[in-house]
Design a protein around this motif. Structure first.
Motif, PDB file in Angstrom:
ATOM      1  N   UNK A  85       9.102   1.433   4.214  1.00  0.00           N
ATOM      2  CA  UNK A  85       9.210   1.760   2.855  1.00  0.00           C
ATOM      3  C   UNK A  85       8.198   2.000   2.151  1.00  0.00           C
ATOM      4  N   UNK A  86       8.083   3.051   1.390  1.00  0.00           N
ATOM      5  CA  UNK A  86       7.392   4.035   1.061  1.00  0.00           C
ATOM      6  C   UNK A  86       7.025   3.826  -0.680  1.00  0.00           C
ATOM      7  N   UNK A  87       7.855   3.639  -1.600  1.00  0.00           N
ATOM      8  CA  UNK A  87       7.886   3.205  -2.753  1.00  0.00           C
ATOM      9  C   UNK A  87       7.489   1.828  -3.437  1.00  0.00           C
ATOM     10  N   UNK A  88       6.778   1.547  -3.955  1.00  0.00           N
ATOM     11  CA  UNK A  88       6.193   0.383  -4.288  1.00  0.00           C
ATOM     12  C   UNK A  88       7.968  -0.792  -4.462  1.00  0.00           C
ATOM     13  N   UNK A  89       8.798  -0.102  -5.375  1.00  0.00           N
ATOM     14  CA  UNK A  89       9.966  -0.623  -5.788  1.00  0.00           C
ATOM     15  C   UNK A  89      10.857  -1.230  -5.090  1.00  0.00           C
ATOM     16  N   UNK A  90      10.986  -0.131  -3.429  1.00  0.00           N
ATOM     17  CA  UNK A  90      11.736  -0.942  -2.952  1.00  0.00           C
ATOM     18  C   UNK A  90      10.376  -1.919  -2.057  1.00  0.00           C
ATOM     19  N   UNK A  91       8.823  -1.565  -1.702  1.00  0.00           N
ATOM     20  CA  UNK A  91       8.678  -3.468  -1.404  1.00  0.00           C
ATOM     21  C   UNK A  91       9.114  -4.563  -2.422  1.00  0.00           C
ATOM     22  N   UNK A  92       9.048  -4.422  -3.301  1.00  0.00           N
ATOM     23  CA  UNK A  92       9.065  -5.617  -3.980  1.00  0.00           C
ATOM     24  C   UNK A  92      10.497  -5.944  -3.133  1.00  0.00           C
ATOM     25  N   UNK A  93      11.121  -4.937  -4.211  1.00  0.00           N
ATOM     26  CA  UNK A  93      12.930  -5.448  -3.094  1.00  0.00           C
ATOM     27  C   UNK A  93      13.228  -6.191  -2.051  1.00  0.00           C
ATOM     28  N   UNK A  94      12.098  -5.656  -1.176  1.00  0.00           N
ATOM     29  CA  UNK A  94      12.147  -6.326   0.567  1.00  0.00           C
ATOM     30  C   UNK A  94      11.431  -7.702  -0.015  1.00  0.00           C
TER      31      UNK A  94
END
Length: 304
Positions: free
Chosen positions: A184-193
Motif C-alpha cells: 500500500x502507498x496511500x495513507x487511506x489504504x494503510x488505515x483501512x488495511x
C-alpha cells in the motif's frame, strides 16, 4: 498357370512359416510368464519370513485388501460426579490428593465444611489425564460407600476439526492483509488495511483461545468428588434417652430459672406494694380510729 501355382505355393509356405514362429513365440512367452510367476511366488515366500509385516503390507498395490486407512483421531470431553461416604473425610481427602497427583493430575478446587461440630464434608474438583480417567474413577468410587455416581462423555471431534480449519483460514487471511499493507502507498489504504488487520487478528486470537480450551478439556478429564461423614448415631441415642444426672441438672436449672423470675416479678411489683402499704397504714392508724370514736359517742341530743 505354372506361375500362379508357384506364387500360391510360396504364399502357403510363408503362411506356414509365420504360423510356426507365432506358435513358438507364444510358447516362449508362456514359459517366461510361468517362470516369472514362480519367481514372484518364491520372492513372496521369502518376504513372509524375516521381513516385518509393515514391509509386506507396503509391497501390496494401492487399493488392495491389505491397505490400511488412516483412522481420524477422536476428541472427547469426559466429566464425572461422585458422592462417597467415608469414616474420616480429612484422611480420605489426603489419600485422594496423593492418588491424583501420582497419576499426573491436580486439584483444581477444594471446599471443606464442618457441620454441627460432628461431621466434615469436602468437595473437590479434580483434573486428571484422559488415559487415567477410568482407573482413577474406579479407585475414587472405592474410597468408601458410594452414594451416587454420574459420568458423561461428549464427542467434540467435529468442533475441534472446525476450529483448526478456521484457524488455518484466518491465518492465511491475516497474511494476505499484511502483504497488501506492504504494497500500500496511500495513507487511506494503510488505515483501512490496519483496521481490517486488527479485526482479523482479534478473530484469530478468539479461535486460538477456543482451540486451547478444547485441547485442555479433551486432554484432562474433570471429576467432581464429594466426601461426607456418616451421622453420629450413638450421640443422638444418648441425647434421646436422658439419665438421672440429666434429670437432676434439668430440675436444678428449672428451679433457678423459677426463682430468678420470682425475683424479677417482685422487683417489678415492689413500687406498687409500697404504695399499697402506705395507704393501708394511713387508713389503719389514722382514718379508722376516728371513725370508731365518732360511732362510739353516738349522735348529739336535740334541744327543744
Amino acid at each position: 498357370m505354372r506361375a500362379r501355382l508357384r506364387f500360391a505355393a510360396v504364399v502357403l509356405m510363408a503362411s506356414l512359416a509365420l504360423a510356426g514362429c507365432g506358435s513358438g513365440a507364444s510358447n516362449g512367452s508362456s514359459a517366461d510368464s510361468k517362470e516369472a510367476a514362480a519367481g514372484e511366488a518364491a520372492a513372496g515366500g521369502a518376504a513372509k519370513g524375516p521381513a516385518p509385516d509393515s514391509a509386506h503390507a507396503g509391497a501390496q498395490p494401492p487399493g488392495g485388501k491389505g491397505q490400511q486407512t488412516a483412522v481420524p483421531q477422536t476428541h472427547v470431553i469426559r466429566t464425572a460426579e461422585l458422592h462417597v461416604e467415608v469414616k474420616d473425610a480429612t484422611a480420605a481427602l489426603a489419600s485422594v490428593r496423593t492418588a491424583v497427583e501420582g497419576a499426573g493430575g491436580h486439584v483444581a478446587d477444594e471446599s471443606t465444611e464442618r457441620i454441627d461440630d460432628t461431621q466434615v464434608t469436602s468437595r473437590v474438583v479434580l483434573r486428571v489425564p484422559q488415559d487415567r480417567y477410568a482407573t482413577l474413577l474406579t479407585e475414587l468410587a472405592g474410597t468408601g460407600k458410594l452414594l451416587s455416581r454420574k459420568a458423561d462423555a461428549k464427542d467434540v471431534t467435529g468442533q475441534v476439526v472446525d476450529v483448526e480449519s478456521r484457524i488455518a483460514t484466518q491465518r492465511a487471511s491475516v497474511a494476505r492483509v499484511r502483504a497488501l499493507m506492504d504494497r500500500a502507498e496511500q495513507l487511506s489504504d494503510v488505515v483501512t488495511l490496519e483496521g481490517e488487520l486488527s479485526r482479523r487478528q482479534a478473530e484469530l486470537e478468539s479461535l486460538l483461545a477456543q482451540q486451547a480450551s478444547l485441547k485442555d478439556r479433551t486432554t484432562m478429564a474433570t471429576i467432581t468428588l464429594e466426601l461426607s461423614e456418616p451421622e453420629k448415631k450413638e450421640q443422638a441415642k444418648t441425647e434421646d434417652d436422658p439419665g438421672f444426672l440429666d434429670a437432676l441438672s434439668g430440675g436444678w436449672n428449672a428451679l433457678v430459672t423459677t426463682l430468678r423470675w420470682i425475683v424479677v416479678v417482685l422487683g417489678a411489683a415492689a413500687p406498687f406494694l409500697l404504695a399499697f402499704a402506705v395507704a393501708y397504714a394511713v387508713w389503719r392508724f389514722l382514718v379508722r380510729p376516728r371513725l370508731r370514736g365518732r360511732t362510739a359517742r353516738g349522735p348529739a341530743p336535740r334541744k327543744d
